[in-house]
Every structure is written in C-alpha cells, then in structure tokens.
Design a protein around this motif. Sequence first.
Motif, PDB file in Angstrom:
ATOM      1  N   ASP A  46      32.464 -40.062  15.469  1.00 36.95           N
ATOM      2  CA  ASP A  46      31.665 -41.243  15.821  1.00 36.95           C
ATOM      3  C   ASP A  46      30.174 -41.031  15.576  1.00 36.95           C
ATOM      4  OD1 ASP A  46      33.897 -42.701  16.640  1.00 36.95           O
ATOM      5  OD2 ASP A  46      33.861 -41.786  18.622  1.00 36.95           O
ATOM      6  N   ASP A  47      29.800 -39.949  14.920  1.00 33.69           N
ATOM      7  CA  ASP A  47      28.392 -39.680  14.657  1.00 33.69           C
ATOM      8  C   ASP A  47      27.790 -40.818  13.844  1.00 33.69           C
ATOM      9  OD1 ASP A  47      26.589 -36.915  14.723  1.00 33.69           O
ATOM     10  OD2 ASP A  47      25.997 -38.325  13.139  1.00 33.69           O
ATOM     11  N   ALA A  86      26.276 -29.067   9.276  1.00 34.52           N
ATOM     12  CA  ALA A  86      26.556 -27.644   9.067  1.00 34.52           C
ATOM     13  C   ALA A  86      27.455 -27.094  10.170  1.00 34.52           C
ATOM     14  CB  ALA A  86      25.252 -26.856   8.996  1.00 34.52           C
ATOM     15  N   ALA A  87      27.219 -27.542  11.389  1.00 33.26           N
ATOM     16  CA  ALA A  87      28.038 -27.085  12.516  1.00 33.26           C
ATOM     17  C   ALA A  87      29.482 -27.549  12.342  1.00 33.26           C
ATOM     18  CB  ALA A  87      27.464 -27.598  13.830  1.00 33.26           C
ATOM     19  N   ALA A  88      29.670 -28.792  11.931  1.00 34.70           N
ATOM     20  CA  ALA A  88      31.022 -29.315  11.722  1.00 34.70           C
ATOM     21  C   ALA A  88      31.757 -28.484  10.680  1.00 34.70           C
ATOM     22  CB  ALA A  88      30.965 -30.779  11.300  1.00 34.70           C
ATOM     23  N   MET A  89      31.068 -28.119   9.629  1.00 35.35           N
ATOM     24  CA  MET A  89      31.700 -27.336   8.573  1.00 35.35           C
ATOM     25  C   MET A  89      31.976 -25.895   9.026  1.00 35.35           C
ATOM     26  SD  MET A  89      29.552 -28.975   5.433  1.00 35.35           S
ATOM     27  CE  MET A  89      30.396 -28.190   4.080  1.00 35.35           C
ATOM     28  N   GLN A 108      18.626 -39.132  11.641  1.00 36.77           N
ATOM     29  CA  GLN A 108      18.047 -38.316  12.695  1.00 36.77           C
ATOM     30  C   GLN A 108      17.714 -36.947  12.121  1.00 36.77           C
ATOM     31  OE1 GLN A 108      20.502 -38.092  16.119  1.00 36.77           O
ATOM     32  NE2 GLN A 108      19.911 -40.122  16.811  1.00 36.77           N
ATOM     33  N   PRO A 109      16.658 -36.316  12.616  1.00 30.49           N
ATOM     34  CA  PRO A 109      16.230 -35.040  12.042  1.00 30.49           C
ATOM     35  C   PRO A 109      17.272 -33.932  12.146  1.00 30.49           C
ATOM     36  CG  PRO A 109      14.806 -35.706  13.879  1.00 30.49           C
ATOM     37  CD  PRO A 109      15.807 -36.778  13.668  1.00 30.49           C
ATOM     38  N   MET A 110      18.203 -34.025  13.048  1.00 28.29           N
ATOM     39  CA  MET A 110      19.166 -32.945  13.252  1.00 28.29           C
ATOM     40  C   MET A 110      20.495 -33.166  12.537  1.00 28.29           C
ATOM     41  SD  MET A 110      17.495 -30.793  15.074  1.00 28.29           S
ATOM     42  CE  MET A 110      18.700 -29.720  15.768  1.00 28.29           C
ATOM     43  N   VAL A 170      27.648 -36.439   8.379  1.00 26.61           N
ATOM     44  CA  VAL A 170      28.232 -35.676   9.493  1.00 26.61           C
ATOM     45  C   VAL A 170      29.695 -36.086   9.677  1.00 26.61           C
ATOM     46  CG1 VAL A 170      28.127 -35.231  11.981  1.00 26.61           C
ATOM     47  CG2 VAL A 170      26.012 -35.353  10.642  1.00 26.61           C
ATOM     48  N   ARG A 171      29.950 -37.400   9.656  1.00 32.04           N
ATOM     49  CA  ARG A 171      31.342 -37.873   9.781  1.00 32.04           C
ATOM     50  C   ARG A 171      32.191 -37.345   8.628  1.00 32.04           C
ATOM     51  NH1 ARG A 171      28.563 -42.625  10.666  1.00 32.04           N
ATOM     52  NH2 ARG A 171      29.376 -43.549   8.738  1.00 32.04           N
ATOM     53  N   ALA A 172      31.651 -37.376   7.419  1.00 37.48           N
ATOM     54  CA  ALA A 172      32.390 -36.896   6.251  1.00 37.48           C
ATOM     55  C   ALA A 172      32.703 -35.403   6.376  1.00 37.48           C
ATOM     56  CB  ALA A 172      31.591 -37.164   4.974  1.00 37.48           C
TER      57      ALA A 172
END
Length: 144
Positions: free
Chosen positions: A35-36, A11-14, A3-5, A41-43
Amino acid sequence: MLQPMYHVRKAAAMALGAVVGSDGAVRQALLARLDDEDWGVRAATVMTLSEKSRAEDVPIESFIPWLGAVSFRQDLSEKVCRAVARFVALEARHDERWLKRLLELVRHPEWRMRRGAAIALLSIPGEPLPWSELGPVWPARRAS
C-alpha cells in the motif's frame, strides 16, 4: 511528489527477500508495503514477495494486476511482470483455478495484461499444457 525515503523503502523491500520466506513478521512488514504511495516501492515489494514467498503466504490475486505493469521505468515494470508471471505459473501448474484465471486474462482488453498472462502460461513448468482440452485461447479473428 516522491517522499525522500522512497529509495530506502524500496531497497529494504528488496533486501528483505532473503528472509521473507521463513520469517512471518518480515512477510507482514512487506505485505504492508503493498500500500506504499510510491509505485517503485510497491513494485519492489511485489517482485520480492513473488520471488521469495510461498503462494499460501501471500495474496496472489492482488499480484495479478502486475502482469500488466506499466511504468516510465520499462525495465522495472518488465521485471515485475515476469516475476509475477513465474509465481502464478507455478501455482497454475497444480491449481486449475489459476490456470483458468490466466486463460481468462489472455482475453483481457488491455494488451499488456494479455501479454503478462501469455508469459505466465508459457512459464508453467512440467509437461506441455493440453491446449486442445483447454479450448480456444485467442479470440477468433474477424474477416475484413
């Protein structure tokens, strides 16, 4: 298909790592990212949670598979593995249940999982582990 985002979510998770330990709403938002659909993103989420959270605030058992993380991005899978190994190692030092879990994992059929468990065992802080009391860790080799 990515997905494009996904870069934004990663970045938000980090970035949220700075407050995840003290803000329950942020922690819940990050837990939802486990669950992404995107592996990166999950990593990033697992890495952030394992580096910045208290064990009682996160589902440690769901992090265990990340000890054997494999990705085309070797650097990211290695970082995630080591972050989870350090996190589980801290728990294994004072919780025998996690120590036993790691000892079970060094016999796992997948090499990457055995390696991650070994990294965690070697990362346990404090006094050296009483290996003689823990029993055999590595399976005996068969004569050829």
